[in-house]
Design an enzyme around this catalytic site. Structure first.
Site, PDB file in Angstrom:
ATOM      1  CE  LYS A 146      -4.301   1.024   2.485  1.00  0.00           C
ATOM      2  NZ  LYS A 146      -4.928   0.888   3.821  1.00  0.00           N
TER       3      LYS A 146
HETATM    4  C1  E4P Z   1      -8.326   1.853   3.810  1.00  0.00           C
HETATM    5  O1  E4P Z   1      -7.483   1.186   3.299  1.00  0.00           O
HETATM    6  C2  E4P Z   1      -8.141   2.600   5.062  1.00  0.00           C
HETATM    7  O2  E4P Z   1      -7.352   1.800   5.929  1.00  0.00           O
HETATM    8  C3  E4P Z   1      -9.422   2.901   5.783  1.00  0.00           C
HETATM    9  O3  E4P Z   1     -10.538   2.502   5.042  1.00  0.00           O
HETATM   10  C4  E4P Z   1      -9.510   4.274   6.334  1.00  0.00           C
HETATM   11  O4  E4P Z   1     -10.740   4.427   7.004  1.00  0.00           O
HETATM   12  P1  E4P Z   1     -11.010   5.618   8.025  1.00  0.00           P
HETATM   13  O5  E4P Z   1     -11.160   6.874   7.240  1.00  0.00           O
HETATM   14  O6  E4P Z   1     -12.305   5.231   8.699  1.00  0.00           O
HETATM   15  O7  E4P Z   1      -9.837   5.653   8.971  1.00  0.00           O
END
Ligand code: E4P
Length: 217
Positions: free
Chosen positions: A83
Site C-alpha cells: 500500500k
Molecule cells: C483503507 O485502506 C483505510 O485503511 C481505511 O478505510 C480508512 O478508514 P477511516 O477513514 O475510517 O480511517
C-alpha cells in the site's frame, strides 16, 4: 463485490473469515498502532489466515525508501498488496513495484484525477476514502461513481477498492455503483446483518412460539 476487512485485529479477521466474509484485508499505520503488534509479525499472521490480498502500507515518504519498504513487506507472503500513498513518490513506487509483478494498493485517494494517475501507474487497487470526504461535506460516493465511469471509459483494469466506509448505506451504494471491492471495519460488516424489522419479527415469532408450548428438539 468483494469484502475486505479494514483491521489488524487477528481475532476479528479470523471470526469473519470463518463465515466466508473476508476476501482480503487492509491495514494502515493507524490500525497497526491500534493492534499494538509489530507490523511484520501481525501481517504474517493475517496472511496465514486469509488467502486473498492483504494490504500492508509503507511509511517512508521518498520513492527510493518506499520501494525498499514495499519489497520487504512483499517478502512476508505471496498475497501481500503493497500500500502506497497517492503522492508523486507513491506513484513512482507503484510503477516500479507493479512492474516487478507485485500487487499495489494506492491509498489516500480523494479525487478522480488521482485515481486516473494511479491506474496509469499500474495500480492493482485504488482506494478512494468515502468517509473522510463525507466528513468535510464532500460526496464520497460521487467520487466512487466518477472513478467507475472513468475506468470503464478507458478500460483500466485497476480495481476500485472503496475505503473509509462508515455505514451500511455506503456499502449498498458502492455495490450499486459497481465498486470492485469495499473495505470496512468488522463492526460495519457485522452491522450489515441487522435490521429493525428483523429484530421486531424475531421477537414476535419467539413470543408466539412460547405460547404453542412445543419444542423442536
Ligand atoms: C483503507 O485502506 C483505510 O485503511 C481505511 O478505510 C480508512 O478508514 P477511516 O477513514 O475510517 O480511517
Amino acid at each position: 463485490m468483494r469484502f475486505f476487512v479494514d483491521t489488524a485485529d487477528v481475532a476479528a479477521i479470523a471470526e469473519l473469515n470463518d463465515l466466508g466474509m473476508v476476501d482480503g484485508v487492509t491495514t494502515n499505520p493507524s490500525l497497526i498502532l491500534k493492534s499494538g503488534r509489530n507490523i511484520l509479525e501481525v501481517t504474517k499472521e493475517i496472511c496465514s489466515i486469509v488467502s486473498g490480498p492483504v494490504s500492508a502500507e509503507v511509511v517512508a515518504l521518498k520513492a527510493e525508501d518506499m520501494i525498499a519498504e514495499g519489497r520487504k513487506l512483499a517478502e512476508i507472503a505471496e498475497n501481500i498488496a503493497v500500500k502506497v500513498p497517492l503522492t508523486w513518490d507513491g506513484l513512482k513506487t507503484c510503477k516500479v513495484l507493479s512492474d516487478d509483478g507485485l500487487m499495489v494498493n494506492v491509498t489516500l485517494c480523494f479525487s478522480a484525477n488521482q485515481a486516473l494517475l494511479a491506474a496509469k501507474a499500474g495500480a492493482t487497487f485504488i482506494s478512494p476514502f468515502i468517509g473522510r470526504l463525507d466528513d468535510i461535506n464532500l460526496d464520497g460516493l460521487e467520487l466512487i461513481s466518477d472513478i467507475r465511469q472513468i475506468y470503464d471509459n478507458y478500460g483500466f483494469d485497476t480495481q476500485i477498492l472503496a475505503a473509509s466506509i462508515r455505514t451500511a448505506n455506503h456499502v449498498t451504494q458502492c455495490a450499486l455503483i459497481g465498486a470492485d471491492v469495499m473495505t470496512a471495519p468488522p463492526s460495519v460488516i457485522k452491522a450489515l446483518a441487522t435490521h429493525v424489522l428483523t429484530e421486531k419479527g424475531l421477537d414476535q415469532f419467539t413470543k408466539d412460539w412460547a405460547q404453542t408450548g412445543q419444542k423442536i428438539i
